[in-house]
Each structure stands twice: as C-alpha cells, then as structure tokens.
Design a protein around this motif. Structure first.
Motif, PDB file in Angstrom:
ATOM      1  N   PRO A   1       0.834  -1.214   0.000  1.00 41.19           N
ATOM      2  CA  PRO A   1       0.000   0.000   0.000  1.00 41.19           C
ATOM      3  C   PRO A   1       0.863   1.255   0.000  1.00 41.19           C
ATOM      4  CG  PRO A   1      -0.790  -1.584   1.626  1.00 41.19           C
ATOM      5  CD  PRO A   1       0.525  -2.096   1.142  1.00 41.19           C
ATOM      6  N   GLU A   2       0.344   2.312  -0.612  1.00 42.18           N
ATOM      7  CA  GLU A   2       1.096   3.560  -0.684  1.00 42.18           C
ATOM      8  C   GLU A   2       1.399   4.101   0.717  1.00 42.18           C
ATOM      9  OE1 GLU A   2       0.779   8.015  -2.710  1.00 42.18           O
ATOM     10  OE2 GLU A   2      -0.694   6.464  -3.199  1.00 42.18           O
ATOM     11  N   ALA A   3       0.440   3.958   1.642  1.00 42.74           N
ATOM     12  CA  ALA A   3       0.665   4.453   3.007  1.00 42.74           C
ATOM     13  C   ALA A   3       1.820   3.718   3.674  1.00 42.74           C
ATOM     14  CB  ALA A   3      -0.609   4.293   3.832  1.00 42.74           C
ATOM     15  N   THR A   4       1.929   2.417   3.413  1.00 43.59           N
ATOM     16  CA  THR A   4       3.025   1.631   3.989  1.00 43.59           C
ATOM     17  C   THR A   4       4.364   2.114   3.464  1.00 43.59           C
ATOM     18  OG1 THR A   4       1.600  -0.312   4.187  1.00 43.59           O
ATOM     19  CG2 THR A   4       3.974  -0.698   4.212  1.00 43.59           C
ATOM     20  N   MET A   5       4.428   2.340   2.148  1.00 42.45           N
ATOM     21  CA  MET A   5       5.683   2.809   1.565  1.00 42.45           C
ATOM     22  C   MET A   5       6.012   4.219   2.048  1.00 42.45           C
ATOM     23  SD  MET A   5       8.325   2.138  -0.162  1.00 42.45           S
ATOM     24  CE  MET A   5       7.878   0.559  -0.877  1.00 42.45           C
ATOM     25  N   ALA A   6       4.991   5.066   2.207  1.00 46.55           N
ATOM     26  CA  ALA A   6       5.226   6.427   2.704  1.00 46.55           C
ATOM     27  C   ALA A   6       5.836   6.395   4.098  1.00 46.55           C
ATOM     28  CB  ALA A   6       3.919   7.219   2.707  1.00 46.55           C
ATOM     29  N   GLN A   7       5.345   5.494   4.952  1.00 48.28           N
ATOM     30  CA  GLN A   7       5.900   5.368   6.296  1.00 48.28           C
ATOM     31  C   GLN A   7       7.349   4.887   6.247  1.00 48.28           C
ATOM     32  OE1 GLN A   7       3.187   2.747   8.281  1.00 48.28           O
ATOM     33  NE2 GLN A   7       1.653   4.337   8.678  1.00 48.28           N
ATOM     34  N   ARG A   8       7.618   3.933   5.353  1.00 47.22           N
ATOM     35  CA  ARG A   8       8.974   3.399   5.232  1.00 47.22           C
ATOM     36  C   ARG A   8       9.946   4.487   4.802  1.00 47.22           C
ATOM     37  NH1 ARG A   8       9.530  -1.688   1.379  1.00 47.22           N
ATOM     38  NH2 ARG A   8       8.081  -2.468   2.955  1.00 47.22           N
ATOM     39  N   ILE A   9       9.522   5.285   3.823  1.00 53.87           N
ATOM     40  CA  ILE A   9      10.392   6.356   3.336  1.00 53.87           C
ATOM     41  C   ILE A   9      10.569   7.435   4.399  1.00 53.87           C
ATOM     42  CG2 ILE A   9      10.570   8.211   1.637  1.00 53.87           C
ATOM     43  CD1 ILE A   9       9.186   6.332  -0.374  1.00 53.87           C
ATOM     44  N   SER A  10       9.498   7.763   5.120  1.00 57.98           N
ATOM     45  CA  SER A  10       9.587   8.786   6.171  1.00 57.98           C
ATOM     46  C   SER A  10      10.549   8.357   7.273  1.00 57.98           C
ATOM     47  CB  SER A  10       8.201   9.057   6.763  1.00 57.98           C
ATOM     48  OG  SER A  10       7.356   9.660   5.813  1.00 57.98           O
ATOM     49  N   ARG A  11      10.464   7.099   7.673  1.00 58.65           N
ATOM     50  CA  ARG A  11      11.384   6.591   8.703  1.00 58.65           C
ATOM     51  C   ARG A  11      12.829   6.652   8.207  1.00 58.65           C
ATOM     52  NH1 ARG A  11       7.282   2.644   9.593  1.00 58.65           N
ATOM     53  NH2 ARG A  11       8.405   1.179   8.251  1.00 58.65           N
ATOM     54  N   ALA A  12      13.026   6.293   6.938  1.00 52.96           N
ATOM     55  CA  ALA A  12      14.381   6.309   6.378  1.00 52.96           C
ATOM     56  C   ALA A  12      14.925   7.734   6.344  1.00 52.96           C
ATOM     57  CB  ALA A  12      14.374   5.704   4.976  1.00 52.96           C
ATOM     58  N   LYS A  13      14.087   8.684   5.961  1.00 52.00           N
ATOM     59  CA  LYS A  13      14.538  10.084   5.910  1.00 52.00           C
ATOM     60  C   LYS A  13      14.894  10.590   7.296  1.00 52.00           C
ATOM     61  CE  LYS A  13      11.033  11.827   3.618  1.00 52.00           C
ATOM     62  NZ  LYS A  13      10.207  12.838   2.902  1.00 52.00           N
ATOM     63  N   ARG A  14      14.086  10.224   8.290  1.00 54.68           N
ATOM     64  CA  ARG A  14      14.403  10.662   9.656  1.00 54.68           C
ATOM     65  C   ARG A  14      15.722  10.049  10.114  1.00 54.68           C
ATOM     66  NH1 ARG A  14       8.813   9.745  10.509  1.00 54.68           N
ATOM     67  NH2 ARG A  14       9.251   7.753  11.530  1.00 54.68           N
ATOM     68  N   THR A  15      15.982   8.826   9.723  1.00 59.28           N
ATOM     69  CA  THR A  15      17.206   8.144  10.152  1.00 59.28           C
ATOM     70  C   THR A  15      18.453   8.851   9.638  1.00 59.28           C
ATOM     71  OG1 THR A  15      16.082   6.000  10.233  1.00 59.28           O
ATOM     72  CG2 THR A  15      18.479   5.964  10.049  1.00 59.28           C
ATOM     73  N   VAL A  16      18.401   9.316   8.388  1.00 60.39           N
ATOM     74  CA  VAL A  16      19.611   9.905   7.799  1.00 60.39           C
ATOM     75  C   VAL A  16      19.660  11.424   7.920  1.00 60.39           C
ATOM     76  CG1 VAL A  16      19.803   8.012   6.151  1.00 60.39           C
ATOM     77  CG2 VAL A  16      18.602  10.101   5.468  1.00 60.39           C
ATOM     78  N   SER A  17      18.616  12.022   8.489  1.00 58.14           N
ATOM     79  CA  SER A  17      18.595  13.490   8.555  1.00 58.14           C
ATOM     80  C   SER A  17      19.737  14.063   9.376  1.00 58.14           C
ATOM     81  CB  SER A  17      17.257  13.971   9.124  1.00 58.14           C
ATOM     82  OG  SER A  17      16.249  13.894   8.154  1.00 58.14           O
ATOM     83  N   GLY A  18      20.209  13.326  10.380  1.00 63.77           N
ATOM     84  CA  GLY A  18      21.290  13.842  11.207  1.00 63.77           C
ATOM     85  C   GLY A  18      22.675  13.497  10.700  1.00 63.77           C
TER      86      GLY A  18
END
Length: 394
Positions: free
Chosen positions: A147-164
C-alpha cells in the motif's frame, strides 16, 4: 513536461538544498513539492525563457534553477510554519535571488546517504528510488506491491534516520552498489521498470565516480538485461538460459556491457561484480548453449568464491562444474553445501536428471517448486517434475 528531465535533476536539486542548510527529510519533501509543481505548470518540454511562478505553457529557460528556487521557497514556508522548528530559522539565509545555480554535482553524496548502513536494505532501496531516482511514493509502492501508506511510512522513517548524518561524510561504494543491485533484481513490476531504473541510476553513478566495481555492476546489469526479451514465453512461463532464443538477445546492450567490462578488468582491481559480469559475458558470447565455455566459467566462479565465500556462489559453481566436468562432479560439489540453501533442491534436480536418475530428479523438482519464491518459478519447476514423470511412465 519532460519526466525524464525532472528525474535526472532531482538529486542535484536535493543536494543544493542540503548544502544550503536544510536537513535531508525537509529538503526531500520540498523537492517533491517542487516536482509536483513542475508537472502542473511546465509545458511539454522546457525551452528558453521563464521564471518560477510563471503560468502553464510558458517556456522554462533554466529547469534546474527553477526547481531549486521553488523547492527552497517550499522549504522556507514549511520551516516558518512549523513552530517546533522555529529555532532553525536562525540558520536559514534569506531566499537567494532566482538565477543560475552552482554546477556542483551532489549525486554521489546522495547515493551514499541513501545507502547509509543504519538503514535496512528495503528502506535504502526505497529512499534511493525516491531521492535519487525521482520516483513518486505511489510508483515505488506499486513496484513493491505494498500500500502507498506503507511505503510512505517506510520512506519517512528512512529520511528521519539519515537526517542527522553529515552530508560531507565519506560513503561506502560497496553498500551503494548492493542497493542498486537489489533494485535491479526486482525487475519489472507494475508501471515501473526497476531493472531499467537501476541501469539508469548506475550509469549516473558511473559518471560521478571512477571505480571499476561501479563499471562492473553496470556491465553486469546490461548483460543480464540484454536477455530479458527471451526469458519468458508467450504464455508468461520461464525459459531457461539453455533454451532461450538467442536471436532475441539485445546485441547492442551485450556489446556495450562487454566493452565496459573489458575496460574495468584492465585496471586489475577485480571485484565480485566484475567477476559476475565476466560470467554473464561468457554466456552472451556463446552462439548456442552447447558452445558455452563452461571451463572458463568455473574459473570465474572460483574467483567469486575467493572474493565472497558466498554459499549462493558455491551453489551456482556446482551447476557450472556439472556442465564442465559432468553431473557427478557437479553433485560432488553440491554435496559440500547446506541443503537448506535456496534453490539447492532445484540444482540437485537438474544434476540428477543429467545423471539419468529421473525419479529422484522429479521428486526434487517437486520439492523445489514447493519452496519457490514466486509463482513463475514455481510453475516452471512443477512443469519440470511433470515432464520427468511423463517420461518415466512411457
């Protein structure tokens, strides 16, 4: 609107925002907003003279500068609107005037960032396709059948992980290559051709970094992709390599892959992707399956074992040994491996069939079909078992 142009500009626009002080997650969101705006207002193809904010149909003189300006404005708007992040505004410069942007290419750093070791492989792949590949969340979700919502969550978590993560930290080329290889191996699903997308991204990486293993991976992808049209029959069933119509292979891709590989091997810095590409090149060089140089393929598998000590490589080597030295030799090599390995039963079935033990081969084909990771492979192995059972009954 030129979608290919948009996707090619995505990494450099994102890199510029990060260098201006935006954190990765916020910058990536802003770039996606700018891409959506470009799709809305750009004409069918950018051409001379326009500025950000112009109406649909006006030509675009500087597509990259337009995207940078719009994305930066979106980043500033989002930052100022978020009370929890107001303190960051002290670090945000005033909006630069529209105009030419620096010719710095941050693509390589983005590859490293998206393949950060703190990310899971699936998250690294998704983030690479989004941030570097320019695909939408919907396209990535469709490609991975989630589902698109599942992928959106996966990408959001990944972005938060590398933001720092500091943008100027050196990255690991091997990790980037593994992520791209994972993308390539997904093949074609939905309306996104991930194999072609992986080739495009690897070409981009090859232009940004002079590394023999990057060239080796690009050569490997081209050589494998060249056989794509011959891999399936009209009914969608799998066609094994030995039975493929070699007239349907893409000779231009093969020639390009071989040329890239030869240049990489000449540098005498052998890596696993170069060795894999060498094996693929030997298959491509044979006009018929019978002309395949299996002895040399075994030698390349020996190099791969030395480089990786991978059980999967040893499994494939057993097949090559069976072709070069006979099925008994292949079975002897297979006996050294764990039977729980994926495709172990399928390899054993093939070698036992070549050795004349049809009953055992049929049983192993059925066992392999039960363990197959996808429907196409399961159908193929089931057909092999049925074929042998039919032969035995006559």
């Amino acid at each position: 609107m030129d979608e290919a142009l948009l996707r090619s500009l995505t990494p450099s626009v994102l890199g510029i925002l990060v260098r201006r002080g935006a954190d990765f997650a916020a910058a990536e969101d802003a770039v996606q907003d700018a891409l959506v705006e470009a799709i809305r207002v750009w004409p069918t193809g950018p051409s001379p003279s326009s500025r950000p904010g112009s109406s649909r149909g006006d030509p675009i003189r500087d597509p990259k500068g337009w995207l940078v300006t719009v994305a930066w404005r979106r980043f500033l708007d989002a930052t100022r609107a978020d009370a929890a992040r107001r303190r960051r505004e002290d670090r945000v410069d005033e909006e630069p005037a529209p105009g030419p942007v620096p010719a710095v290419d941050d693509t390589l750093q983005l590859y490293f960032l998206c393949a950060h070791p703190s990310l899971t492989p699936s998250s690294a792949v998704a983030l690479t396709l989004r941030a570097v590949g320019g695909l939408t969340t919907r396209q990535i979700a469709q490609a991975y059948l989630v589902p698109e919502a599942t992928m959106a969550q996966r990408i959001s978590r990944a972005k938060r992980t590398v933001s720092g993560v500091r943008f100027d930290q050196p990255g690991d080329v091997a990790t980037v290559l593994r992520v791209l290889y994972l993308v390539f191996n997904e093949g074609y699903v939905g309306d996104v051709d991930l194999a072609a997308e992986a080739i495009r991204l690897t070409r981009q990486l090859s232009a940004a970094i002079d590394h023999p293993e990057v060239a080796g991976l690009l050569a490997l992808m081209l050589l494998h992709h060249a056989r794509r049209a011959a891999r399936t029959a009209a009914d969608g069933s799998l066609v094994p390599l030995a039975e493929q119509d070699r007239g349907r292979w893409d000779t231009e891709s093969i020639a390009e892959g071989v040329e890239i590989l030869q240049a990489a091997l000449a540098r005498d810095r052998l890596g696993e992707f170069q060795a894999q590409a060498a094996i693929a090149a030997l298959h491509a060089d044979a006009l018929t399956a019978e002309e395949t140089d299996w002895v040399q393929i075994v030698e390349w598998y020996d190099e791969l074992v030395r480089l990786t000590d991978s059980p999967v490589v040893r499994l494939n080597r057993a097949v090559a040994v069976g072709e070069a030295d006979g099925p008994r030799a292949g079975l002897a090599a297979l006996a050294e491996l764990d039977e729980s390995l994926p495709r172990h039963a399928a390899v054993a079935a093939y070698l036992h069939e070549r050795d004349g033990d049809l009953a055992k081969a049929a049983r192993l084909y059925a066992e392999a079909a039960h363990k197959a990771p996808n429907l196409a492979e399961r159908d193929h192995l089931t057909r092999q078992a049925a074929r042998l059972n039919t032969r035995r009954s006559h």
